[in-house]
Scaffold this active site. Structure first.
Site, mmCIF file in Angstrom:
data_model
loop_
_atom_site.group_PDB
_atom_site.id
_atom_site.type_symbol
_atom_site.label_atom_id
_atom_site.label_comp_id
_atom_site.label_asym_id
_atom_site.label_seq_id
_atom_site.Cartn_x
_atom_site.Cartn_y
_atom_site.Cartn_z
ATOM 1 N N ALA A 142 0.852 -1.196 0.000
ATOM 2 C CA ALA A 142 0.000 0.000 0.000
ATOM 3 C C ALA A 142 0.886 1.243 0.000
ATOM 4 C CB ALA A 142 -0.963 -0.002 1.177
ATOM 5 N N HIS A 152 6.720 6.076 1.548
ATOM 6 C CA HIS A 152 7.555 4.920 1.208
ATOM 7 C C HIS A 152 8.576 5.283 0.131
ATOM 8 C CE1 HIS A 152 3.854 2.773 2.737
ATOM 9 N NE2 HIS A 152 4.802 2.157 3.422
#
Length: 278
Positions: free
Chosen positions: A31, A36
């Protein structure tokens, strides 16, 4: 390159290391969002080859938590990582990570028993350290990059890597925020429009308490003021505390060393965590 079995992972890593490369691991549960991506970019600055693991780890979820509904966006995740030109995706399944008869856990103390996340999720750090310990053993990276948003987790993993002489340097990466201050999180997709509008109050309250602490205000008064702002925005607090930034021990004075404000709170059924340096 995407690998899903330990033998395939070892062959891939042997190929990377044949080029005398340094490797960095970015552990994720998928996800993926811009937070990230920031971890991946930091990893690329620290090492010549980057590995991203994608594994939704069941052992860090309690039976009442959202393991089955945790967002899974595999195609979008692969596209994001391809755009960042990483070298390897490690995507094991649950049977690979926890085969029949699996009976070993890593027990952590110190920052894992600070009375923050561990007070509300007593299962959590045992699951995190066990899976991260396995990822470190499987990937044998020189560096591992974790976000500072999960600050207690960062301290726990750093302590574990040092205590067990794992040969991995754990690097913390600053929290990436939306324009209104909300920390990026895979769980933000669960927020309703009204909840999303209220969510940045966590960050605003932490900044206000940090400002008061830096100005020399009384610790209890500064923290109580921030907590009042959070509750007033519609949250139910689990904790809102200022701790020593390295050990996560409670502080009695602003002279106790670098400080960190940490918060966990629910709005509706959605639980958000965040932190800021003082």
């Amino acid at each position: 390159m995407i690998v899903r079995t330990v033998p395939a992972l070892r062959r891939a890593l042997d190929g990377l290391r044949a080029k005398k490369a340094t490797t960095a691991l970015v552990p994720t549960m998928g996800a993926l969002h811009d937070g990230h991506v920031s971890l991946v970019r930091l990893a690329k600055r620290r090492a010549t080859k980057v590995i991203v693991s994608i594994f939704v780890n069941p052992t860090q979820f309690a039976p009442t938590e959202d393991f089955s509904s945790y967002p899974r966006t595999w195609k979008a995740d692969v596209a994001r990582l391809a755009a960042e030109d990483i070298d390897l995706i490690w995507n094991p399944d649950v049977k690979t990570m926890y085969p029949d008869g699996f009976a070993t856990r890593i027990l952590t103390e110190g920052p894992a028993t600070a009375g923050l996340e561990d007070r509300f999720r007593p299962h959590f750090f045992g699951g995190v350290t066990t899976v991260v310990g396995k990822l470190f053993a499987q990937c044998r990276p020189d560096f591992a990059v974790f976000g500072e948003k999960d600050f207690q987790q960062l301290r726990v993993v750093t302590r574990m890597a040092g205590d067990l002489d794992l040969g991995v340097r754990v690097i913390g990466s600053r929290t990436v925020r939306e324009r209104d201050g909300l920390a990026m999180s895979s769980r933000n997709v669960y927020l309703s429009p009204d909840q999303r509008r209220a969510a940045p109050e966590l960050y605003r309250a932490m900044k206000e308490s940090a400002r008061r602490l830096r100005a020399g205000d009384d610790i209890k008064a500064a923290m109580a003021g921030g907590a009042e702002l959070i509750v007033g925005a519609g949250f139910t607090l689990d904790y809102f505390e200022v701790r020593q930034a390295e050990t996560l021990a409670p502080i009695a004075s602003v002279n106790d060393g670098p400080m960190r404000i940490l918060v966990a709170a629910k709005i509706g059924t959605i639980r958000l965590i965040d932190n800021v340096a003082v």
